[in-house]
Design a protein around this motif. Structure first.
Motif, PDB file in Angstrom:
ATOM      1  N   ALA A 116       0.885  -1.219  -0.050  1.00 28.80           N
ATOM      2  CA  ALA A 116       0.019   0.097   0.036  1.00 28.80           C
ATOM      3  C   ALA A 116       0.758   1.194  -0.074  1.00 28.80           C
ATOM      4  O   ALA A 116       0.633   2.174  -0.673  1.00 28.80           O
ATOM      5  N   ILE A 117       1.952   1.429   0.733  1.00 23.55           N
ATOM      6  CA  ILE A 117       2.631   2.351   0.927  1.00 23.55           C
ATOM      7  C   ILE A 117       3.395   2.758  -0.583  1.00 23.55           C
ATOM      8  O   ILE A 117       3.340   3.766  -1.049  1.00 23.55           O
ATOM      9  N   ALA A 118       3.897   1.589  -1.255  1.00 27.00           N
ATOM     10  CA  ALA A 118       4.598   1.742  -2.347  1.00 27.00           C
ATOM     11  C   ALA A 118       3.643   2.150  -3.466  1.00 27.00           C
ATOM     12  O   ALA A 118       3.985   3.179  -4.296  1.00 27.00           O
ATOM     13  N   LYS A 119       2.445   1.604  -3.456  1.00 25.13           N
ATOM     14  CA  LYS A 119       1.544   2.233  -4.440  1.00 25.13           C
ATOM     15  C   LYS A 119       0.938   3.528  -4.245  1.00 25.13           C
ATOM     16  O   LYS A 119       0.754   4.409  -5.214  1.00 25.13           O
ATOM     17  N   ALA A 120       0.976   3.899  -2.988  1.00 17.93           N
ATOM     18  CA  ALA A 120       0.237   5.294  -2.811  1.00 17.93           C
ATOM     19  C   ALA A 120       1.333   6.221  -3.025  1.00 17.93           C
ATOM     20  O   ALA A 120       0.868   7.332  -3.376  1.00 17.93           O
ATOM     21  N   ARG A 121       2.575   6.111  -3.232  1.00  8.16           N
ATOM     22  CA  ARG A 121       3.604   7.041  -3.578  1.00  8.16           C
ATOM     23  C   ARG A 121       3.097   7.464  -4.977  1.00  8.16           C
ATOM     24  O   ARG A 121       3.462   8.525  -5.324  1.00  8.16           O
ATOM     25  N   THR A 122       2.765   6.348  -5.807  1.00  8.23           N
ATOM     26  CA  THR A 122       2.531   7.158  -7.456  1.00  8.23           C
ATOM     27  C   THR A 122       1.028   7.369  -7.470  1.00  8.23           C
ATOM     28  O   THR A 122       0.745   8.172  -8.195  1.00  8.23           O
ATOM     29  N   GLN A 123       0.097   6.607  -6.835  1.00  7.94           N
ATOM     30  CA  GLN A 123      -1.141   6.709  -6.958  1.00  7.94           C
ATOM     31  C   GLN A 123      -1.961   7.933  -5.852  1.00  7.94           C
ATOM     32  O   GLN A 123      -2.941   8.201  -6.142  1.00  7.94           O
ATOM     33  N   GLY A 124      -1.154   8.248  -5.144  1.00  5.01           N
ATOM     34  CA  GLY A 124      -1.695   8.981  -4.013  1.00  5.01           C
ATOM     35  C   GLY A 124      -2.439   8.286  -2.844  1.00  5.01           C
ATOM     36  O   GLY A 124      -2.618   8.552  -1.679  1.00  5.01           O
ATOM     37  N   VAL A 125      -3.323   7.411  -3.333  1.00 12.04           N
ATOM     38  CA  VAL A 125      -3.964   6.489  -2.395  1.00 12.04           C
ATOM     39  C   VAL A 125      -3.988   4.867  -2.726  1.00 12.04           C
ATOM     40  O   VAL A 125      -4.107   4.797  -4.038  1.00 12.04           O
ATOM     41  N   ALA A 126      -3.853   4.233  -1.740  1.00 12.10           N
ATOM     42  CA  ALA A 126      -3.915   2.729  -2.119  1.00 12.10           C
ATOM     43  C   ALA A 126      -4.402   1.618  -1.223  1.00 12.10           C
ATOM     44  O   ALA A 126      -4.165   2.175  -0.043  1.00 12.10           O
ATOM     45  N   TRP A 127      -5.241   0.991  -1.542  1.00 12.56           N
ATOM     46  CA  TRP A 127      -5.799  -0.179  -0.621  1.00 12.56           C
ATOM     47  C   TRP A 127      -5.300  -1.379  -0.880  1.00 12.56           C
ATOM     48  O   TRP A 127      -5.251  -1.996  -2.050  1.00 12.56           O
ATOM     49  N   CYS A 128      -5.116  -2.070   0.066  1.00 16.95           N
ATOM     50  CA  CYS A 128      -4.356  -3.467  -0.068  1.00 16.95           C
ATOM     51  C   CYS A 128      -5.136  -4.379   1.068  1.00 16.95           C
ATOM     52  O   CYS A 128      -5.285  -4.232   2.028  1.00 16.95           O
ATOM     53  N   GLY A 129      -5.777  -5.590   0.589  1.00 15.01           N
ATOM     54  CA  GLY A 129      -6.486  -6.596   1.200  1.00 15.01           C
ATOM     55  C   GLY A 129      -5.672  -7.885   1.336  1.00 15.01           C
ATOM     56  O   GLY A 129      -4.747  -8.002   0.477  1.00 15.01           O
ATOM     57  N   VAL A 130      -6.219  -8.730   2.616  1.00 15.64           N
ATOM     58  CA  VAL A 130      -5.554  -9.751   2.733  1.00 15.64           C
ATOM     59  C   VAL A 130      -6.751 -11.038   2.925  1.00 15.64           C
ATOM     60  O   VAL A 130      -7.517 -10.721   3.609  1.00 15.64           O
ATOM     61  N   ARG A 131      -6.286 -12.065   2.385  1.00 21.88           N
ATOM     62  CA  ARG A 131      -7.192 -13.224   2.482  1.00 21.88           C
ATOM     63  C   ARG A 131      -6.177 -14.338   2.944  1.00 21.88           C
ATOM     64  O   ARG A 131      -4.973 -14.359   2.710  1.00 21.88           O
ATOM     65  N   ASN A 132      -6.784 -15.317   3.439  1.00 21.32           N
ATOM     66  CA  ASN A 132      -6.027 -16.743   3.755  1.00 21.32           C
ATOM     67  C   ASN A 132      -4.913 -16.214   4.660  1.00 21.32           C
ATOM     68  O   ASN A 132      -3.881 -16.923   4.670  1.00 21.32           O
ATOM     69  N   GLY A 133      -5.219 -15.259   5.717  1.00 26.58           N
ATOM     70  CA  GLY A 133      -4.219 -14.753   6.604  1.00 26.58           C
ATOM     71  C   GLY A 133      -4.656 -15.315   8.086  1.00 26.58           C
ATOM     72  O   GLY A 133      -5.418 -16.316   8.217  1.00 26.58           O
ATOM     73  N   ASN A 134      -4.113 -14.811   9.040  1.00 23.25           N
ATOM     74  CA  ASN A 134      -4.323 -15.202  10.422  1.00 23.25           C
ATOM     75  C   ASN A 134      -4.278 -14.039  11.267  1.00 23.25           C
ATOM     76  O   ASN A 134      -3.804 -13.026  11.151  1.00 23.25           O
ATOM     77  N   HIS A 135      -4.524 -14.257  12.570  1.00 24.26           N
ATOM     78  CA  HIS A 135      -4.218 -13.406  13.714  1.00 24.26           C
ATOM     79  C   HIS A 135      -3.140 -12.670  13.373  1.00 24.26           C
ATOM     80  O   HIS A 135      -1.887 -13.335  13.340  1.00 24.26           O
ATOM     81  N   ALA A 136      -2.935 -11.287  13.515  1.00 21.19           N
ATOM     82  CA  ALA A 136      -1.700 -10.419  13.178  1.00 21.19           C
ATOM     83  C   ALA A 136      -1.382  -9.545  14.263  1.00 21.19           C
ATOM     84  O   ALA A 136      -0.535  -8.420  13.849  1.00 21.19           O
ATOM     85  N   GLY A 137      -1.896  -9.599  15.506  1.00 19.71           N
ATOM     86  CA  GLY A 137      -1.549  -8.602  16.664  1.00 19.71           C
ATOM     87  C   GLY A 137      -2.232  -7.386  16.509  1.00 19.71           C
ATOM     88  O   GLY A 137      -3.505  -7.538  15.820  1.00 19.71           O
TER      89      GLY A 137
END
Length: 351
Positions: A100-121
């Motif tokens: 998301a950070i890398a994409k937002a540097r060129t696009q202004g805003v970026a949204w990244c989703g996660v599937r098949n993950g687990n508890h992440a703190g």
């Protein structure tokens, strides 16, 4: 017995060593250990080393992939979907934040989703990653067990579904909101149970609507949403955005990872990065955040109120104190960690 303290470095090294002994590759073990120790530093005691026995138990039972390699499976210039490969949730969510950070540097805003993950703190870990890159960060997640019914209902179809938002400042500390959509996160209930402490009234009710304060009976109760029906609505919407949108579990599909060590959870998360420069001068924005923070902190107080806090300030002070004095490890947790390390043949936690 008072909790003994351990240095941040020793805690991080211990977590990494346990993960290596459980079959997690060295690089991934170090990444996750760093994030978990950071959770303890900021006072998120239900989301740091406290979770280590549970994570390792799921790895050893086959419910989580020790050698997972998260990857981007779908993307556009301002969006991406990360598949966590059923590994430690911190790895997939970290990749989502970095993307998301890398994409937002060129696009202004970026949204990244996660599937098949687990508890992440704790949620703030990932919003802070974006904020530390000079952007505004937002994080949403589907909780890892359902403890919340629809408003007025009894069936547990929703979770604590948290949100975190981190906003950069200039001379002031960043403004960091991290909250569940329930009055208390279930991790806090588990910490109370381990410490033999009662829960405050207002955290949970039983199935007759009466206050439930014994955390040992938490599986009989229902967490209460923040703000009544409004909190229920937020939990639903956040779950749709972090879970359903990504093809991750939501509603009846959510697996209770507290009770089930073998079933894949397919936990969903989402990270949003907003580049301040896309909307104006970042320095001017940070100066305005500073001014507003000072106005709020310096505003008139009710009788008996010593200080008005901004979101994130107390966590920051906890971090500074624990960096200097160490992270407290309660005796019951220490015993669990010692037993886990001995079982795996890993080095014991010092101190």
């Amino acid at each position: 017995m008072a909790a003994a303290t351990v240095s941040h470095q020793h805690l991080r090294d211990f977590i990494a060593g346990v993960y290596r002994a459980a079959g997690v590759p060295e690089a991934q073990a170090g990444i996750v250990a760093g994030l978990m120790a950071q959770a303890d530093l900021i006072g998120a005691d239900g989301h740091g080393v406290f979770r280590l026995p549970q994570y390792v138990r799921r790895i050893r039972a086959g419910g989580m992939n020790a050698t997972a390699v998260p990857r981007i499976v779908q993307e556009r210039p301002g969006a991406a979907l990360v598949d966590g490969d059923n590994g430690l949730g911190h790895l997939a969510t970290r990749l989502a934040a970095e993307t998301a950070i890398a994409k937002a540097r060129t696009q202004g805003v970026a949204w990244c989703g996660v599937r098949n993950g687990n508890h992440a703190g704790p949620a703030s870990l990932y919003a802070r990653m974006v904020q530390e890159a000079g952007m505004i960060g937002l994080y949403l997640a589907v909780g890892s067990a359902n403890h919340l019914p629809p408003w007025g209902g009894l069936e547990l179809l929703l979770s604590t579904n948290p949100i975190a938002v981190a906003v950069p400042a200039g001379e002031e500390p960043p403004v960091v909101l991290d909250m569940a959509t329930t009055v208390a996160a279930y991790g806090k209930v588990k910490v109370k149970a381990q410490r033999g402490e009662a829960m405050p009234e207002g955290w949970m009710i039983d199935r007759e609507g009466r206050p439930l304060t014994d955390p040992a009976r938490a599986n009989e109760g229902l967490l209460l949403p923040i703000g009544g029906y409004k909190g229920y609505g937020l939990a639903l919407i956040f779950g749709l955005l972090a879970g359903t949108l990504n093809g991750a579990a939501m509603g009846r599909d959510v697996v209770d990872f507290n009770a089930d060590d073998t079933t894949v959870t397919n936990t969903g998360q989402a990270v949003l990065a907003i580049d301040i420069a896309a909307f104006g001068d970042p320095a001017a924005f940070r100066a305005q955040v500073d001014a507003l923070a000072r106005d709020i902190r310096g505003s008139a107080r009710l009788p008996g109120v010593d200080r008005i806090w901004l979101p994130g300030e107390q966590s920051r002070l906890t971090r500074l104190r624990r960096e200097a004095e160490g992270v407290p490890i309660p005796p019951a947790l220490r015993a669990q960690l010692d037993a886990l390390a001995a079982e795996l043949g890993a080095a014991l936690l010092p101190g």
